[in-house]
Write a protein that holds these residues in place. Structure first.
Motif, mmCIF file in Angstrom:
data_model
loop_
_atom_site.group_PDB
_atom_site.id
_atom_site.type_symbol
_atom_site.label_atom_id
_atom_site.label_comp_id
_atom_site.label_asym_id
_atom_site.label_seq_id
_atom_site.Cartn_x
_atom_site.Cartn_y
_atom_site.Cartn_z
ATOM 1 N N ALA A 50 1.154 -0.925 0.274
ATOM 2 C CA ALA A 50 -0.209 0.176 -0.130
ATOM 3 C C ALA A 50 0.635 1.031 0.371
ATOM 4 C CB ALA A 50 -0.901 0.250 1.195
ATOM 5 N N LEU A 51 2.296 1.250 0.816
ATOM 6 C CA LEU A 51 3.024 2.836 0.685
ATOM 7 C C LEU A 51 3.347 2.391 -0.414
ATOM 8 C CD1 LEU A 51 3.719 2.154 4.470
ATOM 9 C CD2 LEU A 51 2.248 3.193 3.075
ATOM 10 N N ALA A 52 3.713 1.115 -1.659
ATOM 11 C CA ALA A 52 4.748 1.946 -2.000
ATOM 12 C C ALA A 52 3.850 2.582 -3.588
ATOM 13 C CB ALA A 52 4.486 0.055 -2.800
ATOM 14 N N ALA A 53 2.355 1.869 -3.401
ATOM 15 C CA ALA A 53 1.322 2.806 -4.469
ATOM 16 C C ALA A 53 1.232 4.309 -3.366
ATOM 17 C CB ALA A 53 -0.127 1.979 -4.269
ATOM 18 N N LEU A 54 1.029 4.395 -2.670
ATOM 19 C CA LEU A 54 1.043 5.556 -2.021
ATOM 20 C C LEU A 54 2.290 6.658 -2.805
ATOM 21 C CD1 LEU A 54 0.099 7.917 0.372
ATOM 22 C CD2 LEU A 54 1.806 6.900 1.570
ATOM 23 N N ALA A 65 11.205 -3.035 0.360
ATOM 24 C CA ALA A 65 11.118 -1.963 2.030
ATOM 25 C C ALA A 65 10.336 -2.700 2.639
ATOM 26 C CB ALA A 65 10.077 -0.679 1.214
ATOM 27 N N SER A 66 9.710 -3.620 2.978
ATOM 28 C CA SER A 66 8.916 -4.694 3.826
ATOM 29 C C SER A 66 10.260 -5.569 4.787
ATOM 30 C CB SER A 66 7.738 -5.529 3.850
ATOM 31 O OG SER A 66 7.061 -3.826 3.467
ATOM 32 N N ILE A 67 10.962 -6.581 3.496
ATOM 33 C CA ILE A 67 12.008 -7.046 3.950
ATOM 34 C C ILE A 67 13.003 -7.468 4.031
ATOM 35 C CG2 ILE A 67 11.976 -9.928 2.981
ATOM 36 C CD1 ILE A 67 9.987 -10.034 1.180
ATOM 37 N N PRO A 86 8.196 -0.012 6.415
ATOM 38 C CA PRO A 86 8.134 1.039 5.554
ATOM 39 C C PRO A 86 6.507 1.738 6.757
ATOM 40 C CG PRO A 86 7.028 -0.347 4.418
ATOM 41 C CD PRO A 86 8.525 -0.640 5.264
ATOM 42 N N ASP A 87 6.824 3.756 6.539
ATOM 43 C CA ASP A 87 5.205 3.301 7.012
ATOM 44 C C ASP A 87 4.922 4.609 6.940
ATOM 45 O OD1 ASP A 87 6.582 6.051 9.858
ATOM 46 O OD2 ASP A 87 8.205 5.004 8.470
ATOM 47 N N THR A 88 3.748 4.846 7.402
ATOM 48 C CA THR A 88 2.933 6.295 6.545
ATOM 49 C C THR A 88 3.698 7.339 6.745
ATOM 50 O OG1 THR A 88 1.172 4.800 7.745
ATOM 51 C CG2 THR A 88 0.983 7.004 6.338
ATOM 52 N N ALA A 89 4.207 7.871 7.814
ATOM 53 C CA ALA A 89 4.728 9.352 7.901
ATOM 54 C C ALA A 89 5.961 9.682 7.151
ATOM 55 C CB ALA A 89 5.262 9.777 9.683
ATOM 56 N N LEU A 116 17.534 9.387 -1.839
ATOM 57 C CA LEU A 116 17.123 9.659 -0.649
ATOM 58 C C LEU A 116 17.470 9.012 0.841
ATOM 59 C CD1 LEU A 116 13.627 12.027 -0.766
ATOM 60 C CD2 LEU A 116 16.275 12.448 -0.068
ATOM 61 N N ALA A 117 16.287 7.537 0.499
ATOM 62 C CA ALA A 117 17.294 6.090 1.303
ATOM 63 C C ALA A 117 18.530 6.372 2.427
ATOM 64 C CB ALA A 117 16.458 4.819 1.202
ATOM 65 N N LEU A 118 19.542 6.308 0.747
ATOM 66 C CA LEU A 118 20.912 6.302 0.714
ATOM 67 C C LEU A 118 21.469 7.845 1.268
ATOM 68 C CD1 LEU A 118 22.248 4.209 0.685
ATOM 69 C CD2 LEU A 118 23.361 5.276 -2.352
#
Length: 158
Positions: A50-54, A65-67, A86-89, A116-118
């Motif tokens: 869901a967050l990937a779709a967001l 990102a989950s695993i 991953p989280d919503t914020a 950004l993650a790096l």
């Protein structure tokens, strides 16, 4: 004259904190730990999708990102009870940054979100080396509650 066989010593890996918690795992605890892992996976994977779709990227990146953060934290994290992923914020902040940069194509968003993650990971690693973890304790509860309320309002408005 007899010689004693060498005694096998446990592998010491001080730079992998999760290794010591695995060494202390009793066989009787394995089924409970496995069930806990399955229950976390059952929650984390749909959230990641869901967050990937967001974020506007293909769903497979939500699975990544989950695993992978869970595996990395299991090896390198100090706590056996913390769940990472991953989280919503965070996704809302990244999505708003990508949108403000005018990135609309999925491949552009993937590249920018990865960068950004790096950058964040390098920053957190440097903060860890500088022993700046005490700064998190300086944030008072009202600030954290206000931050989460703001994230909720941003999600509702978006």
């Amino acid at each position: 004259m007899t010689t004693k066989a060498p005694v096998a010593r446990p592998i010491a890996a001080p730079w992998i904190p999760g290794w010591s918690s695995l060494r202390g795992l009793r066989p009787a605890d394995v089924p409970r730990e496995f069930a806990a892992g399955l229950s976390i996976t059952a929650v984390a994977i749909p959230v990641g999708l869901a967050l990937a779709a967001l974020l506007g990227v293909p769903s497979i990146y939500g699975l990544y990102a989950s695993i992978f953060p869970m595996i990395a934290y299991a090896l390198f994290g100090p706590s056996r009870y913390l769940v990472v992923g991953p989280d919503t914020a965070t996704c809302l902040l990244v999505a708003s940054a990508l949108t403000s940069l005018g990135l609309v194509a999925p491949d552009q968003r993937i590249t920018a979100a990865s960068a950004l993650a790096l950058i964040a990971g390098i920053g957190f690693g440097l903060a860890s080396l500088a022993r700046l973890g005490f700064v998190a304790n300086l944030l008072s509860r009202p600030i954290l509650v206000g931050y989460m309320g703001g994230v909720g309002l941003t999600l509702i408005v978006s």
